[in-house]
Design an enzyme around this catalytic site. Structure first.
Site, PDB file in Angstrom:
ATOM      1  N   TRP A   1      55.973  72.588 105.831  1.00  0.00           N
ATOM      2  CA  TRP A   1      55.341  71.780 106.885  1.00  0.00           C
ATOM      3  C   TRP A   1      56.390  71.165 107.805  1.00  0.00           C
ATOM      4  CZ3 TRP A   1      50.317  72.524 107.295  1.00  0.00           C
ATOM      5  CH2 TRP A   1      49.549  72.793 106.155  1.00  0.00           C
TER       6      TRP A   1
ATOM      7  N   GLU B   1      63.565  86.795  84.340  1.00  0.00           N
ATOM      8  CA  GLU B   1      64.798  87.428  84.823  1.00  0.00           C
ATOM      9  C   GLU B   1      64.849  87.233  86.339  1.00  0.00           C
ATOM     10  OE1 GLU B   1      67.161  88.721  82.917  1.00  0.00           O
ATOM     11  OE2 GLU B   1      65.974  88.222  81.137  1.00  0.00           O
TER      12      GLU B   1
ATOM     13  N   GLU C   1      57.279  72.273 101.398  1.00  0.00           N
ATOM     14  CA  GLU C   1      58.278  71.776 102.354  1.00  0.00           C
ATOM     15  C   GLU C   1      58.206  72.496 103.701  1.00  0.00           C
ATOM     16  OE1 GLU C   1      59.121  72.652  99.104  1.00  0.00           O
ATOM     17  OE2 GLU C   1      59.033  70.563  98.465  1.00  0.00           O
TER      18      GLU C   1
ATOM     19  N   SER D   1      55.614  77.008 101.390  1.00  0.00           N
ATOM     20  CA  SER D   1      55.983  75.979 100.413  1.00  0.00           C
ATOM     21  C   SER D   1      55.519  74.599 100.865  1.00  0.00           C
ATOM     22  CB  SER D   1      57.498  75.967 100.204  1.00  0.00           C
ATOM     23  OG  SER D   1      58.143  75.342 101.295  1.00  0.00           O
TER      24      SER D   1
ATOM     25  N   ARG E   1      63.934  87.378  94.754  1.00  0.00           N
ATOM     26  CA  ARG E   1      64.029  86.644  96.020  1.00  0.00           C
ATOM     27  C   ARG E   1      64.744  87.535  97.023  1.00  0.00           C
ATOM     28  NH1 ARG E   1      64.815  80.455  97.696  1.00  0.00           N
ATOM     29  NH2 ARG E   1      64.865  80.781  99.940  1.00  0.00           N
TER      30      ARG E   1
ATOM     31  N   HIS F   1      57.034  86.791 110.553  1.00  0.00           N
ATOM     32  CA  HIS F   1      55.993  86.484 109.557  1.00  0.00           C
ATOM     33  C   HIS F   1      54.870  87.521 109.622  1.00  0.00           C
ATOM     34  CE1 HIS F   1      58.104  82.862 108.735  1.00  0.00           C
ATOM     35  NE2 HIS F   1      57.784  82.242 109.850  1.00  0.00           N
TER      36      HIS F   1
ATOM     37  N   ASP G   1      61.467  85.906 101.412  1.00  0.00           N
ATOM     38  CA  ASP G   1      62.288  85.155 102.368  1.00  0.00           C
ATOM     39  C   ASP G   1      62.994  86.090 103.341  1.00  0.00           C
ATOM     40  OD1 ASP G   1      63.317  82.842 103.474  1.00  0.00           O
ATOM     41  OD2 ASP G   1      65.034  82.756 102.121  1.00  0.00           O
TER      42      ASP G   1
ATOM     43  N   ARG H   1      64.859  85.391 110.125  1.00  0.00           N
ATOM     44  CA  ARG H   1      66.094  86.092 110.525  1.00  0.00           C
ATOM     45  C   ARG H   1      65.792  87.508 111.004  1.00  0.00           C
ATOM     46  NH1 ARG H   1      68.896  84.901 105.095  1.00  0.00           N
ATOM     47  NH2 ARG H   1      66.788  84.118 104.668  1.00  0.00           N
ATOM     48  N   TRP H   2      64.828  88.151 110.361  1.00  0.00           N
ATOM     49  CA  TRP H   2      64.441  89.507 110.777  1.00  0.00           C
ATOM     50  C   TRP H   2      64.004  89.493 112.245  1.00  0.00           C
ATOM     51  CZ3 TRP H   2      60.165  91.922 112.767  1.00  0.00           C
ATOM     52  CH2 TRP H   2      60.102  93.324 112.630  1.00  0.00           C
TER      53      TRP H   2
ATOM     54  N   LEU I   1      44.900  94.596  89.626  1.00  0.00           N
ATOM     55  CA  LEU I   1      46.084  93.770  89.902  1.00  0.00           C
ATOM     56  C   LEU I   1      45.614  92.351  90.197  1.00  0.00           C
ATOM     57  CD1 LEU I   1      49.273  93.757  90.701  1.00  0.00           C
ATOM     58  CD2 LEU I   1      48.395  93.646  93.016  1.00  0.00           C
TER      59      LEU I   1
HETATM   60  C1  IPE Z   1      60.967  79.560 100.419  1.00  0.00           C
HETATM   61  O1  IPE Z   1      61.683  79.951 101.543  1.00  0.00           O
HETATM   62  C2  IPE Z   1      59.505  79.490 100.728  1.00  0.00           C
HETATM   63  C3  IPE Z   1      58.837  80.753 101.008  1.00  0.00           C
HETATM   64  C4  IPE Z   1      59.366  81.946 100.975  1.00  0.00           C
HETATM   65  C5  IPE Z   1      57.439  80.632 101.322  1.00  0.00           C
HETATM   66  P1  IPE Z   1      62.391  78.883 102.495  1.00  0.00           P
HETATM   67  O2  IPE Z   1      63.014  79.661 103.570  1.00  0.00           O
HETATM   68  O3  IPE Z   1      61.427  77.828 102.900  1.00  0.00           O
HETATM   69  O4  IPE Z   1      63.478  78.235 101.527  1.00  0.00           O
HETATM   70  P2  IPE Z   1      64.789  77.405 101.873  1.00  0.00           P
HETATM   71  O5  IPE Z   1      64.383  76.317 102.800  1.00  0.00           O
HETATM   72  O6  IPE Z   1      65.766  78.352 102.521  1.00  0.00           O
HETATM   73  O7  IPE Z   1      65.300  76.936 100.557  1.00  0.00           O
HETATM   74  C1  IPE Z   2      60.016  83.218 104.587  1.00  0.00           C
HETATM   75  O1  IPE Z   2      60.814  83.576 105.657  1.00  0.00           O
HETATM   76  C2  IPE Z   2      58.614  82.868 104.994  1.00  0.00           C
HETATM   77  C3  IPE Z   2      58.293  81.429 104.909  1.00  0.00           C
HETATM   78  C4  IPE Z   2      59.073  80.518 104.436  1.00  0.00           C
HETATM   79  C5  IPE Z   2      57.006  81.020 105.404  1.00  0.00           C
HETATM   80  P1  IPE Z   2      61.621  82.488 106.497  1.00  0.00           P
HETATM   81  O2  IPE Z   2      60.760  82.046 107.626  1.00  0.00           O
HETATM   82  O3  IPE Z   2      62.117  81.403 105.624  1.00  0.00           O
HETATM   83  O4  IPE Z   2      62.802  83.358 107.030  1.00  0.00           O
HETATM   84  P2  IPE Z   2      64.318  82.888 107.225  1.00  0.00           P
HETATM   85  O5  IPE Z   2      64.804  82.422 105.880  1.00  0.00           O
HETATM   86  O6  IPE Z   2      64.319  81.774 108.234  1.00  0.00           O
HETATM   87  O7  IPE Z   2      65.005  84.123 107.702  1.00  0.00           O
HETATM   88 MG    MG Z   3      63.825  81.170 104.593  1.00  0.00          MG
END
Ligand code: IPE
Ligand code: IPE
Ligand code: MG
Length: 247
Positions: free
Chosen positions: A62, A193, A60, A58, A174, A30, A13, A17-18, A124
């Site tokens: 979409w 853990e 979600e 995920s 995470r 990404h 995750d 933001r990066w 792996l």
């Molecule tokens: C979780 O990250 C899904 C992935 C890293 C692929 P999200 O950024 O979608 O999670 P929420 O929405 O902050 O919980």
């Molecule tokens: C995780 O990074 C990648 C996916 C969920 C696909 P985010 O895109 O959720 O990055 P933030 O959380 O918005 O920084």
């Molecule tokens: Mg995120």
């Protein structure tokens, strides 16, 4: 204290933001995240980790803006055509985990080819969770049992889950600062853990991985027992995948 983890799972995750911090479009984060994953796979292999399971998209996700979703699907397609040969040469066995019903025939074909071409590898196991949700996984497993009229037991359900080919994660990492599971491996995380760090996924390097592994090595895994029982038995570790397979 815990021995080195056999199976590490990562919620990658912080890509958005990066990118935003650099005034770049989210998809640039990404893209950088794919490079980070490649380096992370190498670092895991160097450290003797046997299984790496990563959350790439995920159920979600979409709901994100259409251009971000299509950017992620394009990155997946690009990685399938560009990265599989090198992973194959490095001894990585690929599995794509998740609901394929919503994915194009071309992507599904790419998954099948990548899985077939790396099927004999053993250095792996890399599980890439794409269009994955822990709830989806439990429901699809239960539906399979129901269709066959099999009584639902922990063992029967576990055998139908999409990660039945590996032992549960020893360590969940995470990145990105959030402390939640976001519908990742709901069943399999029962005794993992948990490790949360603020590092955004594109910045997650070998040193950051070592911090997570260092934290893990200081944990006492009790699996419901007492600390005294664990000390008496000499090790708090879950059975390894090898010992499970041998059992
Ligand atoms: C979780 O990250 C899904 C992935 C890293 C692929 P999200 O950024 O979608 O999670 P929420 O929405 O902050 O919980
Ligand atoms: C995780 O990074 C990648 C996916 C969920 C696909 P985010 O895109 O959720 O990055 P933030 O959380 O918005 O920084
Ligand atoms: Mg995120």
């Amino acid at each position: 204290m815990a021995e080195a983890p056999l199976h590490v799972a990562i919620i990658m995750d912080g890509n958005g933001r990066w990118a935003t911090r650099r005034l770049l479009p989210r998809v640039a984060g990404h893209k950088q995240g794919v490079d980070t994953l490649k380096r992370c796979v190498s670092a895991c292999m160097e450290r003797g980790i046997g299984v790496l399971t990563v959350f790439a998209f995920s159920s979600e996700n979409w709901e994100r803006p259409a251009d971000e979703v299509s950017g992620l699907l394009d990155l997946l397609a690009g990685a399938l055509s560009r990265e599989v040969a090198e992973l194959q040469a490095n001894g990585v066995r690929l599995h794509f985990i998740g609901n394929r019903a919503a994915l194009s025939a071309k992507v599904c074909q790419g998954f099948a080819q990548a899985e077939a071409s790396t099927a004999h590898n053993a250095r792996l196991v890399l599980n890439i969770c794409f269009n994955y949700g822990g709830r989806w996984d439990i429901v699809q497993a239960a539906a399979k049992l129901a269709a066959r009229g099999v009584p639902i037991t922990e063992e029967a359900l576990g055998a139908e889950l999409s990660l039945a080919h590996v032992s549960p994660p020893d360590l969940l990492i995470r990145t990105g600062g959030e402390q939640r599971v976001s519908n990742f491996l709901l069943w399999q995380l029962a005794y993992s853990e948990l490790y949360f760090c603020d590092t955004l996924w594109p910045d997650f390097d070998a040193a950051a991985l070592d911090l997570a592994l260092g934290s893990f090595s200081g944990r006492e895994r009790r699996f419901g027992k007492t600390s005294a029982q664990i000390s008496a038995q000499g090790s708090g570790d879950a059975p390894t995948q090898a010992s499970r397979l041998a059992a």
